[in-house]
Design a protein around this motif. Structure first.
Motif, PDB file in Angstrom:
ATOM      1  N   ILE A 159      46.114 113.613  67.951  1.00 30.16           N
ATOM      2  CA  ILE A 159      45.498 112.530  67.184  1.00 30.16           C
ATOM      3  C   ILE A 159      46.383 111.285  67.152  1.00 30.16           C
ATOM      4  CG2 ILE A 159      46.456 113.260  64.951  1.00 30.16           C
ATOM      5  CD1 ILE A 159      43.772 112.425  63.699  1.00 30.16           C
ATOM      6  N   GLU A 162      45.420 109.078  69.847  1.00 29.43           N
ATOM      7  CA  GLU A 162      44.160 108.387  69.578  1.00 29.43           C
ATOM      8  C   GLU A 162      44.376 107.145  68.712  1.00 29.43           C
ATOM      9  OE1 GLU A 162      41.412 111.138  67.869  1.00 29.43           O
ATOM     10  OE2 GLU A 162      41.899 112.723  69.309  1.00 29.43           O
ATOM     11  N   VAL A 163      45.108 107.301  67.608  1.00 33.53           N
ATOM     12  CA  VAL A 163      45.245 106.183  66.664  1.00 33.53           C
ATOM     13  C   VAL A 163      46.108 105.057  67.222  1.00 33.53           C
ATOM     14  CG1 VAL A 163      44.912 107.726  64.697  1.00 33.53           C
ATOM     15  CG2 VAL A 163      47.237 107.160  65.431  1.00 33.53           C
ATOM     16  N   THR A 164      46.920 105.348  68.238  1.00 34.09           N
ATOM     17  CA  THR A 164      47.744 104.299  68.841  1.00 34.09           C
ATOM     18  C   THR A 164      47.089 103.680  70.073  1.00 34.09           C
ATOM     19  OG1 THR A 164      48.934 106.015  70.091  1.00 34.09           O
ATOM     20  CG2 THR A 164      49.923 105.269  68.020  1.00 34.09           C
ATOM     21  N   SER A 165      45.881 104.115  70.410  1.00 36.15           N
ATOM     22  CA  SER A 165      45.208 103.596  71.598  1.00 36.15           C
ATOM     23  C   SER A 165      44.551 102.248  71.309  1.00 36.15           C
ATOM     24  CB  SER A 165      44.155 104.586  72.090  1.00 36.15           C
ATOM     25  OG  SER A 165      43.158 104.797  71.099  1.00 36.15           O
ATOM     26  N   GLU A 166      44.401 101.458  72.335  1.00 39.21           N
ATOM     27  CA  GLU A 166      43.829 100.110  72.207  1.00 39.21           C
ATOM     28  C   GLU A 166      42.387 100.188  71.687  1.00 39.21           C
ATOM     29  OE1 GLU A 166      43.252  96.066  74.939  1.00 39.21           O
ATOM     30  OE2 GLU A 166      43.976  97.943  75.826  1.00 39.21           O
ATOM     31  N   TYR A 168      41.361 101.227  68.763  1.00 35.70           N
ATOM     32  CA  TYR A 168      41.034 102.300  67.822  1.00 35.70           C
ATOM     33  C   TYR A 168      40.579 101.736  66.474  1.00 35.70           C
ATOM     34  CZ  TYR A 168      41.427 106.430  64.859  1.00 35.70           C
ATOM     35  OH  TYR A 168      41.152 107.450  63.972  1.00 35.70           O
ATOM     36  N   CYS A 171      44.176 101.688  60.948  1.00 33.38           N
ATOM     37  CA  CYS A 171      44.721 103.016  60.685  1.00 33.38           C
ATOM     38  C   CYS A 171      46.103 102.856  60.054  1.00 33.38           C
ATOM     39  CB  CYS A 171      44.835 103.838  61.966  1.00 33.38           C
ATOM     40  SG  CYS A 171      45.443 105.517  61.687  1.00 33.38           S
ATOM     41  N   ASN A 191      52.403 102.295  70.874  1.00 32.16           N
ATOM     42  CA  ASN A 191      51.232 101.719  70.212  1.00 32.16           C
ATOM     43  C   ASN A 191      50.570 100.596  71.015  1.00 32.16           C
ATOM     44  OD1 ASN A 191      49.399 101.241  67.988  1.00 32.16           O
ATOM     45  ND2 ASN A 191      50.574  99.371  67.628  1.00 32.16           N
ATOM     46  N   ASN A 193      47.395  99.692  69.571  1.00 27.39           N
ATOM     47  CA  ASN A 193      46.382  99.383  68.562  1.00 27.39           C
ATOM     48  C   ASN A 193      46.869  98.240  67.671  1.00 27.39           C
ATOM     49  OD1 ASN A 193      44.435  99.336  66.561  1.00 27.39           O
ATOM     50  ND2 ASN A 193      44.897 101.372  65.750  1.00 27.39           N
ATOM     51  N   LEU A 196      47.132  98.995  63.783  1.00 23.11           N
ATOM     52  CA  LEU A 196      47.895 100.131  63.284  1.00 23.11           C
ATOM     53  C   LEU A 196      49.006  99.668  62.344  1.00 23.11           C
ATOM     54  CD1 LEU A 196      48.479 103.266  63.578  1.00 23.11           C
ATOM     55  CD2 LEU A 196      50.262 102.577  65.214  1.00 23.11           C
TER      56      LEU A 196
END
Length: 385
Positions: A159, A162-166, A168, A171, A191, A193, A196
């Protein structure tokens, strides 16, 4: 001159090979040294702690000749199984390896020895009174280069990828017990994102100073992704800049074990308060019987499964069921409702146990011919919607 002749006549004694162990592990020598294989070894004898009559857990992906290291593609933790015909030194770690009978007996003997040689009452008070001062001292003595970045994070907790993907989206990640930033900085580096936010907190002011002094922290452009602050997870207030119900993910990597059992419920309650409904806790920590526990000698035992290290910091070793009860709200530290010695909230938080398992591995050192049994706990807990 005569003495020189007599010395010269003495035969040169060949050096005996000996696996080098630290002073703290010398008492474990016969349990961690891998014996040399000989042709005269009885066939029924256990080899490297693997029973001769082993049932293979997983077939190799190809024949042994073309795949001597039992590799799977792509590589994943939890896929390297030590089978009877495996070369123990093909990898530096093997997954799901139970300790052999001799080592299990040693764990039992060592636990009895530790109980019989506890920390003095005076030292128990000294180490439990202000635990943060021992961590301050630890981080004062060890700079950021002393620690290894946790590059395995995404493999263990997908996960985080996922949260660090462009793209997202928003978060907020809170790391509890951030130490020198060896989890926070890898997250910052990976990161992509733009929305984030990572809050790295530790109750050691020195640890936070170490994080804030790093180039990666000071070079952040506004608005900064990473923010570091002092916070006691078992305290009475929430972290600076965070409100109740504002956090999506909480990372607890080898931090819950630093708390005394009397602090568990307060820490769990604080995390529950901070999380949004549906938010999750990602936990990794020490398991019962881990090498780090077994190697303790006299004067380190504070209470059952709770120890003090040589540097004054404390550590607890968990059972799977114990963690399950703590995070699901089933554990009660006492049956006496008037016992005020515990800092336990009135409303016990009840997390959903998404995943909780024991991670047993055998690490090996090819050069020194050593085997080391490690035991970690890994869990994922969700705040109900």
């Amino acid at each position: 001159m005569a003495d020189e002749k007599s010395e010269a006549a003495l035969p040169i004694r060949p050096k005996q090979p000996k696996q080098q162990l630290t002073k703290g592990m010398e008492h474990m020598r016969k349990y961690v040294v891998v014996p040399e294989k000989t042709s005269s070894s009885p066939a029924e004898k256990d080899d490297y702690g693997v029973p001769s009559a082993i049932e293979p857990i997983r077939k190799a992906t190809s024949d042994a000749a073309s795949n001597p290291q039992n590799r799977t593609d792509p590589f994943q933790f939890g896929t390297r199984y030590l089978e009877q015909d495996s070369d123990i030194f093909a990898h530096n770690a093997w997954d799901h390896v139970e300790v052999d009978a001799q080592y299990a007996e040693f764990i039992e003997q060592q636990t009895i020895f530790q109980r019989d040689n506890q920390v003095s009452d005076f030292d128990k008070t000294r180490f439990n009174d202000k635990p943060e001062k021992w961590w301050d001292k630890f981080y004062s003595n060890n700079n950021a280069n002393f620690f290894k970045d946790r590059k395995w994070l995404v493999q263990e907790f997908s996960i985080l990828g996922e949260v660090t993907s462009e793209g997202y989206g928003k978060c907020t990640v809170l790391e509890v017990g951030a130490g020198a930033g060896n989890t926070a900085f890898p997250l910052l580096a990976m990161n992509r994102n733009e929305e984030l936010k990572v809050h790295a907190c530790d109750y050691s002011a020195k640890a936070i100073d170490v994080i804030r002094a790093q180039d990666a922290y000071t070079a952040q452009s506004e608005p900064a992704v990473l923010k570091a602050d002092v916070w006691d997870a078992a305290g009475e207030v929430l972290p600076p800049g965070l409100e109740a119900g504002s956090v999506d993910l909480v990372l607890m990597i080898f931090i819950f074990s630093a708390l005394s059992p009397e602090q568990w419920m307060r820490a769990v309650s604080n995390i529950f308060t901070l999380l949004k409904p549906g938010g999750e806790v990602l936990l990794r920590d020490y398991g019962r019987g881990d090498l780090a526990q077994v190697r303790f000698k006299k004067g380190r035992y504070l209470e059952e499964n709770f120890y003090v290290r040589g540097d004054g910091t404390r550590v607890y070793f968990f059972e799977e069921q114990e963690l399950r009860e703590i995070w699901s709200g089933e554990l009660s530290r006492t049956d006496d409702p008037e016992d005020e010695s515990q800092d336990t909230p009135t409303d016990t938080p009840k997390f959903e146990i998404v995943n909780l398992a024991v991670d047993r591995r055998m690490l090996v050192n090819r050069q020194r011919k050593l085997k080391m049994y490690r035991c970690w706990m890994q869990g994922r807990f969700r705040k109900p919607v």
